[in-house]
Design a protein around this motif. Structure first.
Motif, PDB file in Angstrom:
ATOM      1  N   ASP A  81       0.826  -1.204   0.000  1.00 30.54           N
ATOM      2  CA  ASP A  81       0.000   0.000   0.000  1.00 30.54           C
ATOM      3  C   ASP A  81       0.861   1.256   0.000  1.00 30.54           C
ATOM      4  OD1 ASP A  81      -2.902  -1.002   0.500  1.00 30.54           O
ATOM      5  OD2 ASP A  81      -1.678  -2.115   1.929  1.00 30.54           O
ATOM      6  N   LEU A  82       2.022   1.156   0.668  1.00 33.43           N
ATOM      7  CA  LEU A  82       2.917   2.306   0.780  1.00 33.43           C
ATOM      8  C   LEU A  82       4.351   1.815   0.731  1.00 33.43           C
ATOM      9  CD1 LEU A  82       3.155   5.415   1.442  1.00 33.43           C
ATOM     10  CD2 LEU A  82       3.440   4.700   3.827  1.00 33.43           C
ATOM     11  N   VAL A  83       5.180   2.434  -0.115  1.00 38.15           N
ATOM     12  CA  VAL A  83       6.604   2.136  -0.167  1.00 38.15           C
ATOM     13  C   VAL A  83       7.346   3.390   0.257  1.00 38.15           C
ATOM     14  CG1 VAL A  83       8.581   1.456  -1.582  1.00 38.15           C
ATOM     15  CG2 VAL A  83       6.317   0.460  -2.026  1.00 38.15           C
ATOM     16  N   ALA A  84       8.083   3.294   1.364  1.00 34.73           N
ATOM     17  CA  ALA A  84       8.881   4.409   1.864  1.00 34.73           C
ATOM     18  C   ALA A  84      10.339   4.130   1.536  1.00 34.73           C
ATOM     19  CB  ALA A  84       8.688   4.573   3.368  1.00 34.73           C
ATOM     20  N   ALA A  85      10.984   5.051   0.809  1.00 34.41           N
ATOM     21  CA  ALA A  85      12.335   4.825   0.313  1.00 34.41           C
ATOM     22  C   ALA A  85      13.273   5.928   0.781  1.00 34.41           C
ATOM     23  CB  ALA A  85      12.343   4.761  -1.212  1.00 34.41           C
ATOM     24  N   GLU A  86      14.493   5.538   1.137  1.00 34.77           N
ATOM     25  CA  GLU A  86      15.503   6.526   1.536  1.00 34.77           C
ATOM     26  C   GLU A  86      15.744   7.539   0.421  1.00 34.77           C
ATOM     27  OE1 GLU A  86      20.033   6.652   3.383  1.00 34.77           O
ATOM     28  OE2 GLU A  86      19.282   4.803   2.492  1.00 34.77           O
ATOM     29  N   VAL A 107       6.869   7.167  -1.285  1.00 35.98           N
ATOM     30  CA  VAL A 107       7.242   8.392  -0.587  1.00 35.98           C
ATOM     31  C   VAL A 107       8.676   8.275  -0.096  1.00 35.98           C
ATOM     32  CG1 VAL A 107       4.856   8.834   0.144  1.00 35.98           C
ATOM     33  CG2 VAL A 107       6.404   7.547   1.642  1.00 35.98           C
ATOM     34  N   SER A 108       9.258   9.403   0.230  1.00 35.00           N
ATOM     35  CA  SER A 108      10.625   9.396   0.750  1.00 35.00           C
ATOM     36  C   SER A 108      10.611   9.181   2.258  1.00 35.00           C
ATOM     37  CB  SER A 108      11.323  10.721   0.431  1.00 35.00           C
ATOM     38  OG  SER A 108      10.717  11.774   1.144  1.00 35.00           O
ATOM     39  N   CYS A 109      11.676   8.575   2.775  1.00 36.35           N
ATOM     40  CA  CYS A 109      11.855   8.403   4.213  1.00 36.35           C
ATOM     41  C   CYS A 109      13.355   8.428   4.490  1.00 36.35           C
ATOM     42  CB  CYS A 109      11.237   7.086   4.692  1.00 36.35           C
ATOM     43  SG  CYS A 109      11.445   6.822   6.473  1.00 36.35           S
ATOM     44  N   HIS A 110      13.854   9.554   4.962  1.00 37.84           N
ATOM     45  CA  HIS A 110      15.282   9.709   5.233  1.00 37.84           C
ATOM     46  C   HIS A 110      15.474  10.288   6.627  1.00 37.84           C
ATOM     47  CE1 HIS A 110      14.373  13.862   4.150  1.00 37.84           C
ATOM     48  NE2 HIS A 110      13.873  13.401   3.012  1.00 37.84           N
TER      49      HIS A 110
END
Length: 328
Positions: A81-86, A107-110
């Motif tokens: 449902d959601l992919v959070a990527a650095e 979405v981004s996740c850093h």
């Protein structure tokens, strides 16, 4: 693991996903009629059954060669449902290499937005959806974003699982030629010289093999301080660009690696350093250590075994020497 220190891009949204089914622990056992044949064959690994509810998946990504990606990674990225990527740009390149089109949002996740992003991920999982967290390379939360995300999930009593895969730490350790039975991962050394010396001073007596990440432009400085603090004859290995086209593994003592590093270096670097050798104290000093432990209340046999392990001696010799000293 990711070893980059650059700003992260803004969020990118993708189409909506219908979710990734979770997995239970076992499948049904074979029926009685087939059990005789099953006894003669090695047990197989069967897919686990789906389980209801949401979860967070920490998914390891290739550290160099995209062909190292397991099929389960592609499935997780395609159906979450959601992919959070650095770094969403790097993720897009990986998705193209895997021929995967994510159906969920990307979405981004850093390090600068992980705390806020964790709230969004918790909401998705609490609602029954699946979220996948990926870093630039390797396993999230190992010197990468993920730790605060997992903390938020644990605090919310929500499930967290992993899609295991490539690891720069384990790959470098395996090819280093140094002992692998006990090791410690130390991440990046501090940038400042004083802080770097302090950290290495605390590790000077570490007996386990040590694994570090380092950037190419700081490698020579780190090797110089290591040689000074740990000793230039300490064995080590520089592992550069693991699994990539220009992979290079150089094994030498720290003095030799320092001389080798006097050139332009590029790429991802993992440094593996041998642990400290057992101290070679004299018999009288070791006997004194054993007797001091026994005077503090420790059993003689346990004291002799502990001192022998710490100093590379023979526990029986220390035990006999302590018994003789007590009788004298």
């Amino acid at each position: 693991m990711s070893q980059r220190e650059h700003p992260r891009p803004e969020d990118e949204d993708g189409p909506v996903d219908d979710g990734l089914a979770d997995e239970a622990s076992h499948v049904a056992a074979p029926d009685d009629e087939a059990s005789d044949d099953a006894d003669d064959a090695a047990p197989g690994l069967e897919p686990v059954a789906p389980r209801a509810g949401g979860r967070l998946l920490l998914a390891a990504t290739p550290i160099g060669d995209a062909r190292d990606a397991p099929p389960r990674l592609a499935h997780a990225l395609a159906t979450a449902d959601l992919v959070a990527a650095e770094d969403t740009r790097r993720l897009r390149r990986l998705l193209r290499a895997l021929d995967v089109e994510p159906r969920g949002r990307v979405v981004s996740c850093h390090e600068h937005n992980e705390a806020a992003r964790a709230e969004e991920v918790v909401a998705v999982v609490r609602a029954g959806g699946t979220a996948v967290l990926v870093s630039d390379a390797g396993m999230p939360s190992v010197s990468d974003p993920g730790f605060r995300m997992v903390q938020a999930m644990v605090a919310a009593d929500l499930p967290v699982s992993a899609v295991p895969g490539p690891s720069a730490v384990l790959a470098a350790l395996a090819v280093s030629g140094l002992p692998t039975d006990r090791f410690t991962f130390e991440g990046f050394l501090p940038r400042r010289d004083g802080d770097r010396r302090r950290v290495l001073g605390e590790l000077a007596d570490e007996r386990r093999t040590m694994v570090f990440f380092e950037s190419p432009h700081r490698l020579a400085a780190s090797l110089a301080v290591m040689a000074e603090v740990l000793g230039g004859d300490r064995r080590a290995a520089v592992c550069r660009e693991l699994t990539k086209t220009y992979e290079e593994v150089v094994r030498d003592d720290l003095d030799g690696l320092l001389a080798w590093s006097d050139r332009t270096l590029l790429g991802e670097i993992t440094l593996v350093v041998a642990g400290a050798r057992p101290s070679r104290s004299g018999p009288e000093e070791l006997l004194a250590l054993v007797l001091a432990r026994t005077e503090a209340g420790e059993r003689l046999k346990d004291a002799a075994r502990a001192v022998a392990a710490e100093h590379g001696a023979t526990s029986r010799d220390l035990y006999d020497a302590a018994v003789a000293a007590r009788k004298a």
